[in-house]
Design an enzyme around this catalytic site. Sequence first.
Site, mmCIF file in Angstrom:
data_model
loop_
_atom_site.group_PDB
_atom_site.id
_atom_site.type_symbol
_atom_site.label_atom_id
_atom_site.label_comp_id
_atom_site.label_asym_id
_atom_site.label_seq_id
_atom_site.Cartn_x
_atom_site.Cartn_y
_atom_site.Cartn_z
ATOM 1 N N GLU A 22 0.828 -1.204 0.000
ATOM 2 C CA GLU A 22 0.000 0.000 0.000
ATOM 3 C C GLU A 22 0.865 1.259 0.000
ATOM 4 O O GLU A 22 1.975 1.264 0.540
ATOM 5 C CB GLU A 22 -0.901 -0.009 1.240
ATOM 6 C CG GLU A 22 -1.727 -1.290 1.308
ATOM 7 C CD GLU A 22 -2.630 -1.404 2.527
ATOM 8 O OE1 GLU A 22 -3.598 -2.168 2.429
ATOM 9 O OE2 GLU A 22 -2.377 -0.755 3.552
ATOM 10 N N CYS A 45 3.493 8.387 1.345
ATOM 11 C CA CYS A 45 4.070 7.436 2.291
ATOM 12 C C CYS A 45 4.161 6.100 1.558
ATOM 13 O O CYS A 45 3.138 5.574 1.112
ATOM 14 C CB CYS A 45 3.131 7.351 3.492
ATOM 15 S SG CYS A 45 3.614 6.129 4.699
ATOM 16 N N CYS A 64 6.208 -7.102 7.247
ATOM 17 C CA CYS A 64 7.348 -6.555 7.990
ATOM 18 C C CYS A 64 7.809 -7.598 9.001
ATOM 19 O O CYS A 64 6.984 -8.234 9.651
ATOM 20 C CB CYS A 64 6.919 -5.281 8.716
ATOM 21 S SG CYS A 64 8.257 -4.499 9.658
ATOM 22 N N CYS A 109 6.472 -5.300 15.821
ATOM 23 C CA CYS A 109 6.068 -4.358 16.879
ATOM 24 C C CYS A 109 4.613 -4.675 17.238
ATOM 25 O O CYS A 109 3.776 -4.825 16.340
ATOM 26 C CB CYS A 109 6.176 -2.911 16.383
ATOM 27 S SG CYS A 109 7.850 -2.456 15.887
ATOM 28 N N CYS A 126 -0.881 5.760 10.058
ATOM 29 C CA CYS A 126 0.325 5.051 10.503
ATOM 30 C C CYS A 126 -0.043 3.733 11.172
ATOM 31 O O CYS A 126 -0.910 3.696 12.042
ATOM 32 C CB CYS A 126 1.066 5.853 11.565
ATOM 33 S SG CYS A 126 1.738 7.368 10.995
HETATM 34 N N1 SAH Z 1 9.520 0.260 10.053
HETATM 35 C C1 SAH Z 1 9.583 1.682 10.165
HETATM 36 C C2 SAH Z 1 8.457 2.391 9.415
HETATM 37 C C3 SAH Z 1 7.091 1.932 9.790
HETATM 38 S S1 SAH Z 1 5.718 2.805 10.207
HETATM 39 C C4 SAH Z 1 9.569 2.090 11.610
HETATM 40 O O1 SAH Z 1 9.332 1.250 12.470
HETATM 41 O O2 SAH Z 1 9.855 3.247 11.907
HETATM 42 C C5 SAH Z 1 5.969 4.450 10.588
HETATM 43 C C6 SAH Z 1 5.647 4.825 12.032
HETATM 44 O O3 SAH Z 1 4.321 4.467 12.451
HETATM 45 C C7 SAH Z 1 6.586 4.157 13.029
HETATM 46 O O4 SAH Z 1 7.025 5.103 13.960
HETATM 47 C C8 SAH Z 1 5.689 3.140 13.681
HETATM 48 O O5 SAH Z 1 6.160 2.741 14.936
HETATM 49 C C9 SAH Z 1 4.385 3.894 13.754
HETATM 50 N N2 SAH Z 1 3.216 3.073 14.001
HETATM 51 C C10 SAH Z 1 3.075 1.739 13.860
HETATM 52 N N3 SAH Z 1 1.836 1.355 14.192
HETATM 53 C C11 SAH Z 1 1.163 2.470 14.547
HETATM 54 C C12 SAH Z 1 -0.178 2.729 14.975
HETATM 55 N N4 SAH Z 1 -1.065 1.773 15.047
HETATM 56 N N5 SAH Z 1 -0.500 4.011 15.242
HETATM 57 C C13 SAH Z 1 0.380 5.002 15.098
HETATM 58 N N6 SAH Z 1 1.652 4.819 14.702
HETATM 59 C C14 SAH Z 1 2.042 3.561 14.435
#
Ligand code: SAH
Length: 370
Positions: free
Chosen positions: A93, A106, A113, A117, A357
């Site tokens: 996406e 974005c 991934c 997390c 995000c």
């Molecule tokens: N792998 C990279 C980019 C991924 S997403 C990273 O971890 O930075 C970009 C951002 O969105 C990251 O800071 C991630 O932690 C955050 N993110 C992930 N899930 C989210 C959620 N449900 N709500 C808000 N931010 C989130």
Amino acid sequence: MLKQDLCNLTLKELKSYISEVGEKPFRAKQIYRQIWTNQVSDFEEMTDISLNLRTKLNELATIGTLNLIDLKIGDNGLTRKAIWKTEDDKVIESVLMIYPDRATVCVSSQAGCPMACVFCATGKMGLLKNLSAGEIAEQVLWARREVQKINKEPLEENSHYVNKDNLPKNLSNVVFMGMGEPFNNYKNWWKSVELLHDKDGFNMGGRSFTVSTVGLVPGIDKLAREDIPVNLAISLHTPFDGNRSALMPVNKKYPIATLIKASKHYAKNTGRRVSFEYCLIKGQNDSEDDATALAYLLSNPEKFPCHVNLIPWNPVKDTGLKTITKIAREKFKKILKKHGIPCTVRIERGQDIDAACGQLAGDYSSPHNS
Ligand code: SAH
């Protein structure tokens, strides 16, 4: 036989390819310009090239490989989520966001991934595959075309915010914050930056790019040595190791002290400030103690050029987690400010189309949605 994706080739590689298929190398520059400067998506549109060569290229090669399977429009037309299928049937996406005088896309760097997390929808999928440089860059080509298209369409009811006077004419920013961990696919990801940055082609300035990492320290060190000045954002999310390891398994390998050391080294060597992303989750990382410890972490023994980007956590089902209120967020922000830590709150976009995000999960790949 798989066709050659021309979006995956630098100008130098395209020159070799064109020679290999028996054409004069100078043709490569014309084709490259058509793809990256004029953003044509079909060989038919390359009218400066003979019909014979166009037909030959059509048989042997493609301009990009992603197949658009859906386009979801949210925020009254100002957020657009493109859902793509790769040639090998993985769903990824990209999200385009229109703001006054600015348009940001974005993009995804991996399908799924591997970082797992716990608060992230993409993290639940595991890694499906690394995207090629072409597959990453093609999402940006789409976004630039889409902004041009929006400029030709009548605007929806957004005049209080984005109107004809401040509608961005062009794509201005690329953030590598979609699905995946860019530093876990460093080589392809960096090649995509080089392709998009090339002044003989797409010509996007280094400072227009921001890469977000979960905190892979070797990637941060590597980026500090690159010669295109892209912005770095690091997903920190808590100042405490125990909590961070529970939320982000990567912390067991690269704990906070190691990460902060790499961040300081990066800021010192590049002269650029580091952004720390901090996603606020109710009862997990949003207390006064968390805010104070975060401020302490980023300012002791001395301050370094950094900035905190507070992200209200966007709901992801089956996580058991909750987002925080605006009041709690402002309180957290105030504590950081009191300690002199520059801090902003990320404007939320695309929640109505699961494009915010951490909400990118390629739902189209699950059987009940296909
Ligand atoms: N792998 C990279 C980019 C991924 S997403 C990273 O971890 O930075 C970009 C951002 O969105 C990251 O800071 C991630 O932690 C955050 N993110 C992930 N899930 C989210 C959620 N449900 N709500 C808000 N931010 C989130």
